[in-house]
Enzyme design. Sequence first.
Site, PDB file in Angstrom:
ATOM      1  CD  GLU A  79      35.887  42.367  35.845  1.00 44.00           C
ATOM      2  OE1 GLU A  79      35.508  41.438  36.586  1.00 44.00           O
ATOM      3  OE2 GLU A  79      36.546  42.197  34.800  1.00 44.00           O
ATOM      4  NE  ARG A  89      47.925  39.447  34.393  1.00 42.01           N
ATOM      5  CZ  ARG A  89      48.069  40.349  33.421  1.00 42.01           C
ATOM      6  NH1 ARG A  89      49.039  40.258  32.553  1.00 42.01           N
ATOM      7  NH2 ARG A  89      47.220  41.344  33.312  1.00 42.01           N
ATOM      8  CB  CYS A 142      41.933  46.227  36.422  1.00 41.15           C
ATOM      9  SG  CYS A 142      42.595  46.958  34.909  1.00 41.15           S
ATOM     10  CG  HIS A 166      38.724  44.255  32.669  1.00 46.35           C
ATOM     11  ND1 HIS A 166      38.662  43.594  33.865  1.00 46.35           N
ATOM     12  CD2 HIS A 166      39.973  44.797  32.598  1.00 46.35           C
ATOM     13  CE1 HIS A 166      39.827  43.723  34.511  1.00 46.35           C
ATOM     14  NE2 HIS A 166      40.638  44.454  33.751  1.00 46.35           N
TER      15      HIS A 166
HETATM   16  N1  PCA Z   1      44.499  46.448  32.547  1.00 53.13           N
HETATM   17  C1  PCA Z   1      45.262  45.903  33.639  1.00 53.13           C
HETATM   18  C2  PCA Z   1      45.875  47.105  34.321  1.00 53.13           C
HETATM   19  C3  PCA Z   1      45.773  48.221  33.341  1.00 53.13           C
HETATM   20  C4  PCA Z   1      44.789  47.759  32.346  1.00 53.13           C
HETATM   21  O1  PCA Z   1      44.300  48.455  31.437  1.00 53.13           O
HETATM   22  C5  PCA Z   1      44.450  44.975  34.527  1.00 53.13           C
HETATM   23  O2  PCA Z   1      43.543  44.289  34.006  1.00 53.13           O
HETATM   24  O3  PCA Z   1      44.705  44.872  35.722  1.00 53.13           O
END
Ligand code: PCA
Length: 206
Positions: A79, A89, A142, A166
């Site tokens: 990111e 959401r 996140c 991610h």
């Molecule tokens: N993914 C979510 C929150 C916890 C996770 O592992 C997100 O992309 O915000």
Amino acid sequence: MNIILTGFEPFNGSSTNPSAEVIKNFPVDSFSEHNLIREILPVDSVKAVAWLRESIQAIRPEIIILLGEATNRPVVSIEKVAINWMDFRIADNSGGQVRDQSVVEDGPAAYFSTLPVNLIHNQLRAAHIPVEISLSAGAYLCNQVFYSSLYYADLIDNISLCGFIHLPSLPKQVVEKNQIAPSMSLGTCMTAITIALQACIQHFPG
Ligand code: PCA
């Protein structure tokens, strides 16, 4: 160096979370000369940020790498940008659903990751791991922990490398949900994060 590496517990009905599995299985022996603090954060908007605020202020880490799952993304996403906006959401694991709110009321609109994003991207590609530089970490937890960590590091003039990566879902999750959807093995996720942390250690100023 003091290093914080976090993942998240499962959420949205999943039995697991790739980021939690990476934290549990991380090859700590390869980083034994560092003080590596690993934590699986709750998917709770208040508690996750409270842990990070306290830990960043107490430990003053040189490196902070935050991990999470991006369901339906096919590649590792490094990111680039954290935004000052939350619009969940779905509810978090404690039932809270923040809609249309700032992460920090008077904070800047956005921060860039301070991780060496391009270096990590190039090193993962060289290791034949599918990867992208992503321009949105979403508007859920996140992004919230990503933005908050940069904000708290900034408050204490910390020069840490801080950012968010991610991971795709694990194959097991896709099978359990009977989906036709992308996934990545835990082994590949672990290799990706090991390379990312090594890149940060090499890149750290001084
Ligand atoms: N993914 C979510 C929150 C916890 C996770 O592992 C997100 O992309 O915000």
